[in-house]
Design a protein around this motif. Structure first.
Motif, PDB file in Angstrom:
ATOM      1  N   SER A 311     -11.452  26.878  35.135  1.00  0.00           N
ATOM      2  CA  SER A 311     -11.880  25.751  34.302  1.00  0.00           C
ATOM      3  C   SER A 311     -11.138  24.473  34.657  1.00  0.00           C
ATOM      4  O   SER A 311     -11.724  23.383  34.681  1.00  0.00           O
ATOM      5  CB  SER A 311     -11.693  26.078  32.820  1.00  0.00           C
ATOM      6  OG  SER A 311     -10.339  26.349  32.527  1.00  0.00           O
ATOM      7  N   VAL A 312      -9.846  24.586  34.980  1.00  0.00           N
ATOM      8  CA  VAL A 312      -9.069  23.404  35.368  1.00  0.00           C
ATOM      9  C   VAL A 312      -9.553  22.866  36.717  1.00  0.00           C
ATOM     10  O   VAL A 312      -9.715  21.660  36.904  1.00  0.00           O
ATOM     11  CB  VAL A 312      -7.565  23.729  35.416  1.00  0.00           C
ATOM     12  CG1 VAL A 312      -6.782  22.569  36.028  1.00  0.00           C
ATOM     13  CG2 VAL A 312      -7.049  24.036  34.015  1.00  0.00           C
ATOM     14  N   ASP A 313      -9.802  23.785  37.663  1.00  0.00           N
ATOM     15  CA  ASP A 313     -10.323  23.351  38.971  1.00  0.00           C
ATOM     16  C   ASP A 313     -11.672  22.656  38.828  1.00  0.00           C
ATOM     17  O   ASP A 313     -11.971  21.687  39.535  1.00  0.00           O
ATOM     18  CB  ASP A 313     -10.462  24.552  39.910  1.00  0.00           C
ATOM     19  CG  ASP A 313      -9.126  24.991  40.491  1.00  0.00           C
ATOM     20  OD1 ASP A 313      -8.175  24.182  40.450  1.00  0.00           O
ATOM     21  OD2 ASP A 313      -9.038  26.128  40.992  1.00  0.00           O
ATOM     22  N   LYS A 314     -12.476  23.149  37.906  1.00  0.00           N
ATOM     23  CA  LYS A 314     -13.792  22.539  37.674  1.00  0.00           C
ATOM     24  C   LYS A 314     -13.630  21.094  37.213  1.00  0.00           C
ATOM     25  O   LYS A 314     -14.346  20.196  37.671  1.00  0.00           O
ATOM     26  CB  LYS A 314     -14.560  23.346  36.636  1.00  0.00           C
ATOM     27  CG  LYS A 314     -15.967  22.840  36.376  1.00  0.00           C
ATOM     28  CD  LYS A 314     -16.684  23.710  35.359  1.00  0.00           C
ATOM     29  CE  LYS A 314     -18.095  23.181  35.077  1.00  0.00           C
ATOM     30  NZ  LYS A 314     -18.803  24.029  34.076  1.00  0.00           N
ATOM     31  N   VAL A 315     -12.690  20.857  36.300  1.00  0.00           N
ATOM     32  CA  VAL A 315     -12.449  19.495  35.812  1.00  0.00           C
ATOM     33  C   VAL A 315     -11.920  18.603  36.929  1.00  0.00           C
ATOM     34  O   VAL A 315     -12.380  17.476  37.122  1.00  0.00           O
ATOM     35  CB  VAL A 315     -11.464  19.512  34.628  1.00  0.00           C
ATOM     36  CG1 VAL A 315     -11.085  18.090  34.230  1.00  0.00           C
ATOM     37  CG2 VAL A 315     -12.074  20.239  33.440  1.00  0.00           C
ATOM     38  N   LEU A 316     -10.955  19.108  37.699  1.00  0.00           N
ATOM     39  CA  LEU A 316     -10.368  18.315  38.780  1.00  0.00           C
ATOM     40  C   LEU A 316     -11.405  17.992  39.862  1.00  0.00           C
ATOM     41  O   LEU A 316     -11.413  16.880  40.412  1.00  0.00           O
ATOM     42  CB  LEU A 316      -9.174  19.053  39.391  1.00  0.00           C
ATOM     43  CG  LEU A 316      -7.969  19.255  38.446  1.00  0.00           C
ATOM     44  CD1 LEU A 316      -6.891  20.080  39.130  1.00  0.00           C
ATOM     45  CD2 LEU A 316      -7.410  17.908  37.995  1.00  0.00           C
ATOM     46  N   ASN A 317     -12.274  18.942  40.159  1.00  0.00           N
ATOM     47  CA  ASN A 317     -13.342  18.683  41.140  1.00  0.00           C
ATOM     48  C   ASN A 317     -14.319  17.630  40.620  1.00  0.00           C
ATOM     49  O   ASN A 317     -14.797  16.786  41.392  1.00  0.00           O
ATOM     50  CB  ASN A 317     -14.089  19.979  41.459  1.00  0.00           C
ATOM     51  CG  ASN A 317     -13.262  20.952  42.283  1.00  0.00           C
ATOM     52  OD1 ASN A 317     -12.349  20.543  43.004  1.00  0.00           O
ATOM     53  ND2 ASN A 317     -13.569  22.231  42.185  1.00  0.00           N
ATOM     54  N   ALA A 318     -14.607  17.670  39.314  1.00  0.00           N
ATOM     55  CA  ALA A 318     -15.508  16.684  38.714  1.00  0.00           C
ATOM     56  C   ALA A 318     -14.907  15.286  38.802  1.00  0.00           C
ATOM     57  O   ALA A 318     -15.619  14.299  39.044  1.00  0.00           O
ATOM     58  CB  ALA A 318     -15.790  17.049  37.261  1.00  0.00           C
ATOM     59  N   ILE A 319     -13.595  15.203  38.627  1.00  0.00           N
ATOM     60  CA  ILE A 319     -12.912  13.905  38.732  1.00  0.00           C
ATOM     61  C   ILE A 319     -12.999  13.377  40.163  1.00  0.00           C
ATOM     62  O   ILE A 319     -13.297  12.198  40.392  1.00  0.00           O
ATOM     63  CB  ILE A 319     -11.446  14.033  38.283  1.00  0.00           C
ATOM     64  CG1 ILE A 319     -11.381  14.334  36.786  1.00  0.00           C
ATOM     65  CG2 ILE A 319     -10.665  12.762  38.618  1.00  0.00           C
ATOM     66  CD1 ILE A 319     -10.015  14.725  36.288  1.00  0.00           C
ATOM     67  N   ASN A 320     -12.767  14.239  41.143  1.00  0.00           N
ATOM     68  CA  ASN A 320     -12.857  13.824  42.552  1.00  0.00           C
ATOM     69  C   ASN A 320     -14.270  13.381  42.907  1.00  0.00           C
ATOM     70  O   ASN A 320     -14.463  12.397  43.637  1.00  0.00           O
ATOM     71  CB  ASN A 320     -12.422  14.966  43.472  1.00  0.00           C
ATOM     72  CG  ASN A 320     -10.942  15.258  43.372  1.00  0.00           C
ATOM     73  OD1 ASN A 320     -10.149  14.368  43.047  1.00  0.00           O
ATOM     74  ND2 ASN A 320     -10.542  16.492  43.632  1.00  0.00           N
ATOM     75  N   THR A 321     -15.262  14.098  42.381  1.00  0.00           N
ATOM     76  CA  THR A 321     -16.648  13.723  42.630  1.00  0.00           C
ATOM     77  C   THR A 321     -16.967  12.378  41.989  1.00  0.00           C
ATOM     78  O   THR A 321     -17.631  11.524  42.589  1.00  0.00           O
ATOM     79  CB  THR A 321     -17.607  14.798  42.074  1.00  0.00           C
ATOM     80  OG1 THR A 321     -17.318  16.052  42.695  1.00  0.00           O
ATOM     81  CG2 THR A 321     -19.055  14.421  42.337  1.00  0.00           C
TER      82      THR A 321
END
Length: 491
Positions: A311-321
């Protein structure tokens, strides 16, 4: 089941089709979405399309047709047709709260175009809503992302149009004062409630009581209900609002962050308002820039209740996108008052780069000279503080990608050209991507082919679809994606 609308929607979603079938839902057709053509090349009118469906077993919406109406016509004939439709609907047992007045000539209706909100070929005529009386208990003040405090009436729960309601927005100070008068609101006064469009609770009117007025008056807040800071009235041409003056107010921060990360901003999927509230409570996020530094907290974050590595990786990837965005997305995400997605696209189209836009804003450029921009929008842009936005642009937002997307290569000016997109795409990821490209280069995308269309984009040029047929009958060029790219020098 109190609410027929929710009952129908819930029934459609049932996994058990037998249970859904047992609820006796009926489909009523309102239109045939694609144009239908006679053998001689003329197009079906809306009434003819509806009549065409009946022999196939479809139930169609009750309608009445009449001559075209113009501004100088009397209202008598229009009222007659509305009454005719109302009686037809009641004869079928349909609950009805209004009628739609629509051009029967489909081709003419399409030629009128559309806004980002609605098509211009129809008008909704709403009947008076049924009202209910209850007693006012209090007025709460909720905060928006710009710090404006919105009054919300809290009243004794009452059943309105099939659901229980106990809150209704009063919108702003002007509307509240107009509704309650010089005496202002007070507890236990009688108020009349209705649901606008049978959905949104509103206060229609109030009854004053001298006895209650003296003992239970509700006063406007003298301090911000979120941070306790100073509040002040903001007066514009149209209204007066109450706003918190504290730039560090937590209420402003959470709403601004929610807009910045949300669909109308950088569209960072997976970052909910609830997640943002936790990040603020943990002290990790105090402004926009902190969003892009969250990776440093990953080790501690994955240990928090309700979170894990995935879930944390999902949020961080969304921020990078989200950091790889188009110029209009970045401008819209900043939350400049009155500047939404449509206005931000116009600004991106005109200025092309972030540097040009922010320099114009800070040097007092006359934004009211741009199409569809007025004095209030101009004032919002030039009075906005761009310090944090500059920091974001310099260190976190990828402006190279942003400028490539929004600037036009030589020979690719699409100004004044109207496109329709249909069929599957192979070069562009989806229709939104090609639509954004066309709009960035000055063009416009609509949903249906008409005499105002310049090009139809369809990889299946020889398709027998209605859009292809209409384009061919009107002599409109049909381009594949590769044709479109080569013709206009798209990169």
């Amino acid at each position: 089941y109190k609410n027929p609308r929710n009952f129908a929607a819930g029934s459609i979603r049932l996994l058990d089709s037998k249970e859904c079938a047992s609820r006796n839902l009926t489909f009523v057709a309102w239109d045939v979405l694609t144009p239908m053509m006679f053998d001689n090349g003329t197009e079906y009118k809306l009434s003819q399309k509806l009549n065409y469906l009946v022999p196939f077993g479809f139930t169609v919406v009750p309608y009445a047709t009449g001559p075209a109406f113009y501004a100088d016509d009397t209202e008598v004939e229009m009222d007659m047709f509305i009454e005719q439709v109302t009686q037809m609907a009641q004869g079928y047992g349909y609950p009805i709260d209004g009628a739609v007045i629509k051009f029967n000539d489909c081709a003419y209706g399409r030629s009128l175009g559309e806004t980002t909100h609605h098509f211009k070929n129809a008008l909704a005529y709403k009947f008076y809503d049924e009202t209910y009386w209850t007693r006012l208990l209090d007025i709460e003040w909720t905060m928006g992302r710009t710090g404006v405090l919105t009054p919300v009436a809290i009243f004794e729960p009452i059943d309105v149009d099939g659901s229980t309601v106990e809150r209704a927005s009063l919108h702003n100070c002007s509307i509240m004062f107009e509704l309650f008068g010089s005496k202002g609101p007070y507890k236990y006064m009688d108020i009349e409630i209705y649901k606008a469009n049978m959905i949104i609770p509103q206060v229609q009117s109030v009854k004053h009581s001298e006895l209650l007025f003296h003992d239970y008056k509700i006063y406007e807040p003298t301090a911000c209900p979120v941070c306790g800071g100073e509040v002040t009235h903001k007066i514009t041409v149209d209204s007066m609002t109450l706003a918190c003056t504290n730039p560090a107010c937590p209420g402003k921060l959470i709403n601004r962050l929610d807009h910045f990360c949300g669909k109308k901003g950088l569209d960072m999927k997976g970052i909910s308002k609830a997640t943002l509230e936790k990040l603020i409570d943990w002290g990790w996020v105090n402004d926009f820039t902190d969003i892009f530094e969250l990776a440093i907290h990953k080790g501690e974050w994955v240990q928090k209740p309700g979170f894990g590595v995935k879930s944390v990786d999902k949020v961080l990837n969304a921020i990078n996108t989200g950091a790889n965005c188009e110029l209009h997305q970045f401008i819209a995400a900043l939350g400049i008052p009155l500047i939404g997605s449509t206005a931000s696209k116009e600004l991106a189209k005109h200025f092309e780069t972030w540097e040009k836009f922010v320099e114009a804003a800070e040097s007092g450029f006359a934004f009211y000279t741009l199409p569809n921009f007025g004095g209030e929008m101009h004032r919002s842009i030039v009075e906005f503080n761009y310090a944090e936005a500059r920091l974001l642009a310099d260190h976190y937002i990828h402006f190279n990608s942003l400028e490539v997307v929004t600037s036009a290569p030589v020979g690719s000016d699409l100004t004044g050209k109207t496109f329709v997109i249909t069929g599957k795409l192979t070069h562009f990821k989806n229709r939104d991507e090609i639509k954004s490209k066309i709009e960035a280069l000055g063009g416009k995308v609509t949903g249906s082919v008409s005499k105002n269309t310049d090009f139809l984009i369809n990889n299946d040029v020889n398709s027998t679809s209605s859009k292809n047929a209409t384009a061919k009958s009107l002599g409109i060029p049909i381009l594949s994606e590769s044709d479109f790219i080569q013709t206009f020098g798209i990169e």
